[in-house]
Design a protein around this motif. Structure first.
Motif, PDB file in Angstrom:
ATOM      1  N   THR A  60       6.750  10.954  -4.806  1.00 40.01           N
ATOM      2  CA  THR A  60       5.999   9.922  -4.103  1.00 40.01           C
ATOM      3  C   THR A  60       5.476   8.857  -5.060  1.00 40.01           C
ATOM      4  OG1 THR A  60       4.035  11.325  -4.179  1.00 40.01           O
ATOM      5  CG2 THR A  60       5.314  11.345  -2.163  1.00 40.01           C
ATOM      6  N   LEU A  61       5.103   9.251  -6.268  1.00 44.50           N
ATOM      7  CA  LEU A  61       4.666   8.249  -7.246  1.00 44.50           C
ATOM      8  C   LEU A  61       5.819   7.350  -7.667  1.00 44.50           C
ATOM      9  CD1 LEU A  61       2.195  10.342  -9.427  1.00 44.50           C
ATOM     10  CD2 LEU A  61       1.669   8.602  -7.712  1.00 44.50           C
ATOM     11  N   ILE A  62       6.996   7.932  -7.852  1.00 45.08           N
ATOM     12  CA  ILE A  62       8.176   7.110  -8.161  1.00 45.08           C
ATOM     13  C   ILE A  62       8.473   6.177  -6.993  1.00 45.08           C
ATOM     14  CG2 ILE A  62      10.690   7.206  -8.478  1.00 45.08           C
ATOM     15  CD1 ILE A  62      10.209   9.718 -10.169  1.00 45.08           C
ATOM     16  N   SER A  63       8.342   6.683  -5.781  1.00 53.38           N
ATOM     17  CA  SER A  63       8.571   5.863  -4.597  1.00 53.38           C
ATOM     18  C   SER A  63       7.572   4.717  -4.531  1.00 53.38           C
ATOM     19  CB  SER A  63       8.472   6.730  -3.345  1.00 53.38           C
ATOM     20  OG  SER A  63       8.655   5.968  -2.193  1.00 53.38           O
ATOM     21  N   TYR A  64       6.344   4.962  -4.942  1.00 56.53           N
ATOM     22  CA  TYR A  64       5.319   3.916  -4.904  1.00 56.53           C
ATOM     23  C   TYR A  64       5.548   2.865  -5.992  1.00 56.53           C
ATOM     24  CZ  TYR A  64       0.795   1.631  -5.286  1.00 56.53           C
ATOM     25  OH  TYR A  64      -0.204   0.699  -5.360  1.00 56.53           O
ATOM     26  N   PHE A  65       5.736   3.308  -7.234  1.00 57.41           N
ATOM     27  CA  PHE A  65       5.821   2.366  -8.349  1.00 57.41           C
ATOM     28  C   PHE A  65       7.195   1.718  -8.499  1.00 57.41           C
ATOM     29  CE2 PHE A  65       2.158   4.900  -9.824  1.00 57.41           C
ATOM     30  CZ  PHE A  65       1.251   3.865  -9.924  1.00 57.41           C
ATOM     31  N   TRP A  66       8.257   2.456  -8.195  1.00 55.47           N
ATOM     32  CA  TRP A  66       9.599   1.949  -8.473  1.00 55.47           C
ATOM     33  C   TRP A  66      10.261   1.355  -7.235  1.00 55.47           C
ATOM     34  CZ3 TRP A  66      14.570   5.088  -9.490  1.00 55.47           C
ATOM     35  CH2 TRP A  66      15.510   4.295 -10.131  1.00 55.47           C
ATOM     36  N   LEU A  67      10.124   2.017  -6.101  1.00 56.44           N
ATOM     37  CA  LEU A  67      10.819   1.581  -4.892  1.00 56.44           C
ATOM     38  C   LEU A  67       9.955   0.721  -3.967  1.00 56.44           C
ATOM     39  CD1 LEU A  67      12.621   4.929  -4.028  1.00 56.44           C
ATOM     40  CD2 LEU A  67      13.543   2.959  -5.262  1.00 56.44           C
ATOM     41  N   ASP A  68       8.654   0.712  -4.179  1.00 54.00           N
ATOM     42  CA  ASP A  68       7.715  -0.069  -3.361  1.00 54.00           C
ATOM     43  C   ASP A  68       7.828   0.219  -1.869  1.00 54.00           C
ATOM     44  OD1 ASP A  68       6.320  -1.378  -5.310  1.00 54.00           O
ATOM     45  OD2 ASP A  68       7.609  -3.143  -5.327  1.00 54.00           O
ATOM     46  N   ASP A  69       7.970   1.502  -1.506  1.00 53.34           N
ATOM     47  CA  ASP A  69       8.048   1.817  -0.078  1.00 53.34           C
ATOM     48  C   ASP A  69       7.098   2.934   0.329  1.00 53.34           C
ATOM     49  OD1 ASP A  69       9.328   3.949  -1.214  1.00 53.34           O
ATOM     50  OD2 ASP A  69      11.034   3.944   0.143  1.00 53.34           O
ATOM     51  N   PHE A  70       6.043   3.140  -0.433  1.00 56.79           N
ATOM     52  CA  PHE A  70       5.062   4.176  -0.104  1.00 56.79           C
ATOM     53  C   PHE A  70       3.672   3.619  -0.352  1.00 56.79           C
ATOM     54  CE2 PHE A  70       2.372   7.727  -1.630  1.00 56.79           C
ATOM     55  CZ  PHE A  70       2.301   8.428  -0.446  1.00 56.79           C
ATOM     56  N   ILE A  71       2.798   3.756   0.622  1.00 60.79           N
ATOM     57  CA  ILE A  71       1.412   3.321   0.479  1.00 60.79           C
ATOM     58  C   ILE A  71       0.540   4.572   0.503  1.00 60.79           C
ATOM     59  CG2 ILE A  71      -0.445   1.965   1.497  1.00 60.79           C
ATOM     60  CD1 ILE A  71       1.780   0.228   2.770  1.00 60.79           C
ATOM     61  N   PRO A  72       0.016   4.987  -0.668  1.00 58.50           N
ATOM     62  CA  PRO A  72      -0.786   6.215  -0.711  1.00 58.50           C
ATOM     63  C   PRO A  72      -2.131   6.023  -0.004  1.00 58.50           C
ATOM     64  CG  PRO A  72      -0.776   5.159  -2.853  1.00 58.50           C
ATOM     65  CD  PRO A  72       0.159   4.371  -1.976  1.00 58.50           C
ATOM     66  N   THR A  73      -2.575   7.090   0.616  1.00 60.80           N
ATOM     67  CA  THR A  73      -3.875   7.090   1.281  1.00 60.80           C
ATOM     68  C   THR A  73      -4.827   7.998   0.509  1.00 60.80           C
ATOM     69  OG1 THR A  73      -3.272   8.957   2.680  1.00 60.80           O
ATOM     70  CG2 THR A  73      -2.767   6.748   3.522  1.00 60.80           C
ATOM     71  N   SER A  74      -6.056   8.025   0.937  1.00 60.54           N
ATOM     72  CA  SER A  74      -7.037   8.891   0.281  1.00 60.54           C
ATOM     73  C   SER A  74      -6.672  10.365   0.482  1.00 60.54           C
ATOM     74  CB  SER A  74      -8.433   8.605   0.808  1.00 60.54           C
ATOM     75  OG  SER A  74      -8.476   8.815   2.199  1.00 60.54           O
ATOM     76  N   VAL A  75      -6.044  10.700   1.593  1.00 56.66           N
ATOM     77  CA  VAL A  75      -5.625  12.085   1.836  1.00 56.66           C
ATOM     78  C   VAL A  75      -4.544  12.491   0.837  1.00 56.66           C
ATOM     79  CG1 VAL A  75      -4.574  13.628   3.528  1.00 56.66           C
ATOM     80  CG2 VAL A  75      -6.236  11.939   4.265  1.00 56.66           C
ATOM     81  N   PHE A  76      -3.621  11.575   0.521  1.00 56.61           N
ATOM     82  CA  PHE A  76      -2.602  11.864  -0.487  1.00 56.61           C
ATOM     83  C   PHE A  76      -3.252  12.139  -1.840  1.00 56.61           C
ATOM     84  CE2 PHE A  76      -0.095  10.264  -4.045  1.00 56.61           C
ATOM     85  CZ  PHE A  76       0.958  11.150  -4.002  1.00 56.61           C
ATOM     86  N   PHE A  77      -4.204  11.286  -2.232  1.00 55.53           N
ATOM     87  CA  PHE A  77      -4.850  11.480  -3.530  1.00 55.53           C
ATOM     88  C   PHE A  77      -5.638  12.784  -3.572  1.00 55.53           C
ATOM     89  CE2 PHE A  77      -4.330   6.805  -3.903  1.00 55.53           C
ATOM     90  CZ  PHE A  77      -3.535   6.825  -5.040  1.00 55.53           C
ATOM     91  N   LEU A  78      -6.284  13.147  -2.468  1.00 57.24           N
ATOM     92  CA  LEU A  78      -7.002  14.410  -2.410  1.00 57.24           C
ATOM     93  C   LEU A  78      -6.026  15.584  -2.551  1.00 57.24           C
ATOM     94  CD1 LEU A  78      -9.604  16.028  -1.921  1.00 57.24           C
ATOM     95  CD2 LEU A  78      -9.059  15.917   0.527  1.00 57.24           C
ATOM     96  N   GLY A  79      -4.920  15.539  -1.836  1.00 57.61           N
ATOM     97  CA  GLY A  79      -3.924  16.600  -1.931  1.00 57.61           C
ATOM     98  C   GLY A  79      -3.314  16.692  -3.317  1.00 57.61           C
TER      99      GLY A  79
END
Length: 103
Positions: A60-79
């Motif tokens: 998911t971090l690769i998807s966020y930083f490299w592919l720009d198709d994931f928006i993390p939420t506070s629930v993701f960061f908690l998990g």
């Protein structure tokens, strides 16, 4: 596959439309399955769960930083924080406290 695309399947074969990226994904999935089998054989099922959780976070971090198709939420960061904390706590060994010597 045979019901809906039987004619195209007979004409072009089962791997029509596969390109380099498709084959890369297929090979990565196959190698990942073999690695999981080795982890379960030589380690334990809990480590497999940790490895799977960490790989999901990494993906998911690769998807966020490299592919720009994931928006993390506070629930993701908690998990993610809970998974990382559990991983470190599982590998943590407490050192025994020396007993005081009575004279």
């Amino acid at each position: 596959m045979l019901v809906y695309d039987g004619e195209r399947l007979r004409e072009h074969g089962m791997f029509q439309g596969y390109n380099g990226i498709t084959w890369t994904v297929v090979i990565l999935q196959a190698v990942g399955g073999l690695v999981i089998a080795a982890v379960i054989k030589y380690a334990d099922n809990i480590l497999k769960g940790f490895a799977t959780s960490l790989s999901i976070i990494t993906s998911t971090l690769i998807s966020y930083f490299w592919l720009d198709d994931f928006i993390p939420t506070s629930v993701f960061f908690l998990g993610a924080l809970l998974v990382i904390a559990a991983t470190f706590l599982y590998g943590y060994e407490r050192k025994p406290v020396p007993m005081p010597i009575k004279v």
